[in-house]
Design a protein around this motif. Structure first.
Motif, PDB file in Angstrom:
ATOM      1  N   ASP A  45       0.837  -1.194   0.000  1.00  0.00           N
ATOM      2  CA  ASP A  45       0.000   0.000   0.000  1.00  0.00           C
ATOM      3  C   ASP A  45       0.877   1.251   0.000  1.00  0.00           C
ATOM      4  OD1 ASP A  45      -2.617   1.129   0.106  1.00  0.00           O
ATOM      5  OD2 ASP A  45      -2.324   1.616   2.218  1.00  0.00           O
ATOM      6  N   GLY A  46       0.587   2.177  -0.903  1.00  0.00           N
ATOM      7  CA  GLY A  46       1.359   3.407  -0.989  1.00  0.00           C
ATOM      8  C   GLY A  46       2.583   3.328  -1.876  1.00  0.00           C
ATOM      9  N   GLU A  47       2.821   2.213  -2.514  1.00  0.00           N
ATOM     10  CA  GLU A  47       3.979   2.097  -3.402  1.00  0.00           C
ATOM     11  C   GLU A  47       3.746   2.897  -4.683  1.00  0.00           C
ATOM     12  OE1 GLU A  47       6.742  -1.334  -5.593  1.00  0.00           O
ATOM     13  OE2 GLU A  47       4.762  -1.875  -4.792  1.00  0.00           O
ATOM     14  N   THR A  48       4.757   3.639  -5.106  1.00  0.00           N
ATOM     15  CA  THR A  48       4.727   4.296  -6.408  1.00  0.00           C
ATOM     16  C   THR A  48       5.426   3.387  -7.402  1.00  0.00           C
ATOM     17  OG1 THR A  48       6.652   5.563  -5.639  1.00  0.00           O
ATOM     18  CG2 THR A  48       4.532   6.701  -5.675  1.00  0.00           C
ATOM     19  N   VAL A  49       4.677   2.938  -8.387  1.00  0.00           N
ATOM     20  CA  VAL A  49       5.167   1.956  -9.354  1.00  0.00           C
ATOM     21  C   VAL A  49       5.410   2.657 -10.682  1.00  0.00           C
ATOM     22  CG1 VAL A  49       4.703  -0.230 -10.513  1.00  0.00           C
ATOM     23  CG2 VAL A  49       3.802   0.178  -8.201  1.00  0.00           C
ATOM     24  N   ALA A  50       6.607   2.505 -11.213  1.00  0.00           N
ATOM     25  CA  ALA A  50       6.946   3.097 -12.504  1.00  0.00           C
ATOM     26  C   ALA A  50       7.003   2.002 -13.549  1.00  0.00           C
ATOM     27  CB  ALA A  50       8.284   3.824 -12.424  1.00  0.00           C
ATOM     28  N   ASP A  51       6.077   2.060 -14.500  1.00  0.00           N
ATOM     29  CA  ASP A  51       6.099   1.091 -15.590  1.00  0.00           C
ATOM     30  C   ASP A  51       7.334   1.321 -16.455  1.00  0.00           C
ATOM     31  OD1 ASP A  51       3.752  -0.114 -14.835  1.00  0.00           O
ATOM     32  OD2 ASP A  51       2.487   1.065 -16.182  1.00  0.00           O
ATOM     33  N   PRO A  52       7.856   0.279 -17.058  1.00  0.00           N
ATOM     34  CA  PRO A  52       8.999   0.463 -17.958  1.00  0.00           C
ATOM     35  C   PRO A  52       8.677   1.453 -19.067  1.00  0.00           C
ATOM     36  CG  PRO A  52       8.637  -1.868 -17.503  1.00  0.00           C
ATOM     37  CD  PRO A  52       7.455  -1.124 -16.923  1.00  0.00           C
ATOM     38  N   ALA A  53       9.662   2.192 -19.469  1.00  0.00           N
ATOM     39  CA  ALA A  53       9.478   3.210 -20.503  1.00  0.00           C
ATOM     40  C   ALA A  53       8.838   2.589 -21.742  1.00  0.00           C
ATOM     41  CB  ALA A  53      10.814   3.847 -20.853  1.00  0.00           C
ATOM     42  N   GLY A  54       7.787   3.242 -22.238  1.00  0.00           N
ATOM     43  CA  GLY A  54       7.131   2.786 -23.453  1.00  0.00           C
ATOM     44  C   GLY A  54       5.974   1.854 -23.239  1.00  0.00           C
ATOM     45  N   VAL A  55       5.810   1.293 -22.025  1.00  0.00           N
ATOM     46  CA  VAL A  55       4.719   0.354 -21.773  1.00  0.00           C
ATOM     47  C   VAL A  55       3.389   1.094 -21.692  1.00  0.00           C
ATOM     48  CG1 VAL A  55       3.751  -1.262 -20.081  1.00  0.00           C
ATOM     49  CG2 VAL A  55       6.177  -1.361 -20.659  1.00  0.00           C
ATOM     50  N   ALA A  56       3.382   2.260 -21.050  1.00  0.00           N
ATOM     51  CA  ALA A  56       2.184   3.089 -20.941  1.00  0.00           C
ATOM     52  C   ALA A  56       2.597   4.543 -21.145  1.00  0.00           C
ATOM     53  CB  ALA A  56       1.530   2.889 -19.571  1.00  0.00           C
ATOM     54  N   PRO A  57       1.660   5.406 -21.531  1.00  0.00           N
ATOM     55  CA  PRO A  57       2.018   6.807 -21.754  1.00  0.00           C
ATOM     56  C   PRO A  57       2.614   7.438 -20.495  1.00  0.00           C
ATOM     57  CG  PRO A  57      -0.171   6.339 -22.604  1.00  0.00           C
ATOM     58  CD  PRO A  57       0.248   5.129 -21.824  1.00  0.00           C
ATOM     59  N   ALA A  58       3.721   8.149 -20.665  1.00  0.00           N
ATOM     60  CA  ALA A  58       4.380   8.782 -19.523  1.00  0.00           C
ATOM     61  C   ALA A  58       3.482   9.862 -18.935  1.00  0.00           C
ATOM     62  CB  ALA A  58       5.710   9.377 -19.946  1.00  0.00           C
ATOM     63  N   ASN A  59       3.406   9.876 -17.611  1.00  0.00           N
ATOM     64  CA  ASN A  59       2.632  10.918 -16.917  1.00  0.00           C
ATOM     65  C   ASN A  59       3.461  11.634 -15.853  1.00  0.00           C
ATOM     66  OD1 ASN A  59       2.870   8.886 -15.012  1.00  0.00           O
ATOM     67  ND2 ASN A  59       0.700   8.871 -14.442  1.00  0.00           N
ATOM     68  N   THR A  60       4.723  11.236 -15.703  1.00  0.00           N
ATOM     69  CA  THR A  60       5.535  11.731 -14.591  1.00  0.00           C
ATOM     70  C   THR A  60       6.987  11.881 -15.011  1.00  0.00           C
ATOM     71  OG1 THR A  60       4.098  10.543 -13.037  1.00  0.00           O
ATOM     72  CG2 THR A  60       6.224  11.287 -12.199  1.00  0.00           C
ATOM     73  N   TRP A  61       7.578  13.009 -14.616  1.00  0.00           N
ATOM     74  CA  TRP A  61       9.027  13.170 -14.702  1.00  0.00           C
ATOM     75  C   TRP A  61       9.587  12.717 -13.355  1.00  0.00           C
ATOM     76  CZ3 TRP A  61       5.512  16.342 -16.881  1.00  0.00           C
ATOM     77  CH2 TRP A  61       5.679  16.652 -18.229  1.00  0.00           C
ATOM     78  N   VAL A  62      10.266  11.584 -13.349  1.00  0.00           N
ATOM     79  CA  VAL A  62      10.739  10.976 -12.104  1.00  0.00           C
ATOM     80  C   VAL A  62      12.193  11.357 -11.870  1.00  0.00           C
ATOM     81  CG1 VAL A  62      11.076   8.832 -10.835  1.00  0.00           C
ATOM     82  CG2 VAL A  62       9.183   9.021 -12.456  1.00  0.00           C
ATOM     83  N   ALA A  63      12.444  12.101 -10.801  1.00  0.00           N
ATOM     84  CA  ALA A  63      13.819  12.431 -10.431  1.00  0.00           C
ATOM     85  C   ALA A  63      14.466  11.215  -9.777  1.00  0.00           C
ATOM     86  CB  ALA A  63      13.839  13.615  -9.475  1.00  0.00           C
ATOM     87  N   MET A  64      15.639  10.840 -10.256  1.00  0.00           N
ATOM     88  CA  MET A  64      16.336   9.678  -9.712  1.00  0.00           C
ATOM     89  C   MET A  64      17.671  10.038  -9.070  1.00  0.00           C
ATOM     90  SD  MET A  64      14.306   7.110 -10.181  1.00  0.00           S
ATOM     91  CE  MET A  64      15.358   5.668  -9.967  1.00  0.00           C
TER      92      MET A  64
END
Length: 315
Positions: free
Chosen positions: A274-293
């Motif tokens: 619960d509460g996990e932010t999951v980032a799909d691999p690039a290209g799998v779904a339309p990007a909605n977030t600029w993720v700072a790493m």
């Protein structure tokens, strides 16, 4: 110079105090409003701190009260809660003088919408606490996304957490609100990957303390940096990671953080993740977030030093 209209939704919080001060020190930002939410401390304390910081840091913005609790989860921190990171008051156990500016009569979610309309689509929105206020605004005003220029959060983490093995605290406190925000607003996400990479050394904190000098307006920052240094390097807390300020720094200077565009979604199923932010691999779904790493710590520290000099030099 035309300045960018800014609203900061926060739960002060030592790192929120630094975020507010850093934003105020930026010559390109015009902080129009501060909205308070429960989080690091109960709303009673975060609202008090927001009003007090608004005055002590010479911001002069409208301040509004927001949510006292998440949409569905229980918030279990009472007024007597003492944080190992934020102390008993939320700001290193410092009791600031009460803010004298009257509280905005509108609820935080309404203030977010009101200021977005007033800014004519140019509003820069920061959310550095649980996302309940912003989610309520999005639900109440369906046209709000078109009125937000950029949306920066401090929250989340890709394959890491601090509230659980999977979830960061701000997202964990109200994952439903976070899910709504990621679904409706393109997001600049400054999560634990970037903030932990931007941890300050003991020498960095000594330099920042010295840069504050002895000016009266810099006294609070000096005290907070000193507290953070002691809490980190004597008591072993993570107070040398000033999470919220990195979100502001990235908006000030796009080179402060490095990352990538991803599709991010939030688990809000009350399970182990619960509460996990999951980032799909690039290209799998339309990007909605600029993720700072990553964080360029030298560049980030340079902005903090600029903040210290700003407050050292004003009356």
């Amino acid at each position: 110079m035309t300045r960018i209209p800014v609203l900061i939704d926060c739960d002060p919080g030592v790192d929120d105090a630094f975020a507010l001060a850093l934003a105020q020190s930026c010559p390109h930002f015009d902080i129009r409003a501060i909205t308070a939410v429960y989080g690091n401390m109960p709303l009673k304390k975060t609202l008090y701190n927001a009003r007090a910081l608004n005055e002590v840091l010479a911001i002069g913005a409208q301040v509004a009260a927001g949510a006292k609790e998440p949409f569905f989860k229980k918030y279990d921190r009472g007024d007597d809660y003492v944080s190992p990171v934020h102390g008993s008051t939320g700001i290193a156990s410092i009791l600031l003088p009460e803010g004298r500016r009257p509280l905005d009569e509108d609820e935080a979610c309404d203030v977010i919408y009101r200021e977005a309309v007033r800014a004519g689509g140019e509003l820069l929105l920061f959310a550095v606490g649980p996302l309940t206020n912003v989610a309520k605004a999005l639900m109440r005003y369906p046209n709000l996304p078109g009125l937000i220029s950029r949306f920066y959060i401090m929250g989340g983490g890709i394959e890491m957490g601090n509230q659980s093995p999977y979830a960061e605290a701000n997202i964990f406190k109200d994952p439903t609100a976070a899910r709504i925000c990621f679904e409706k607003l393109p997001t600049h996400m400054v999560g634990l990957n970037a903030t932990c990479d931007g941890a300050l050394s003991e020498a960095d904190l000594d330099e920042l303390i010295a840069a504050c000098g002895d000016g009266p307006k810099a006294a609070l920052l000096k005290e907070l940096f000193t507290y953070s240094r002691h809490n980190a390097f004597v008591k072993g807390q993570d107070s040398n990671i000033i999470h919220d300020a990195i979100a502001v720094a990235w908006a000030m200077d796009g080179a402060v953080c490095g990352g990538e565009e991803r599709h991010v979604w939030v688990r809000d199923d009350a399970g182990d993740r619960d509460g996990e932010t999951v980032a799909d691999p690039a290209g799998v779904a339309p990007a909605n977030t600029w993720v700072a790493m990553t964080t360029d710590t030298a560049r980030y520290k340079g902005l903090l030093l600029q903040m210290c000099r700003y407050y050292r030099e004003i009356e």
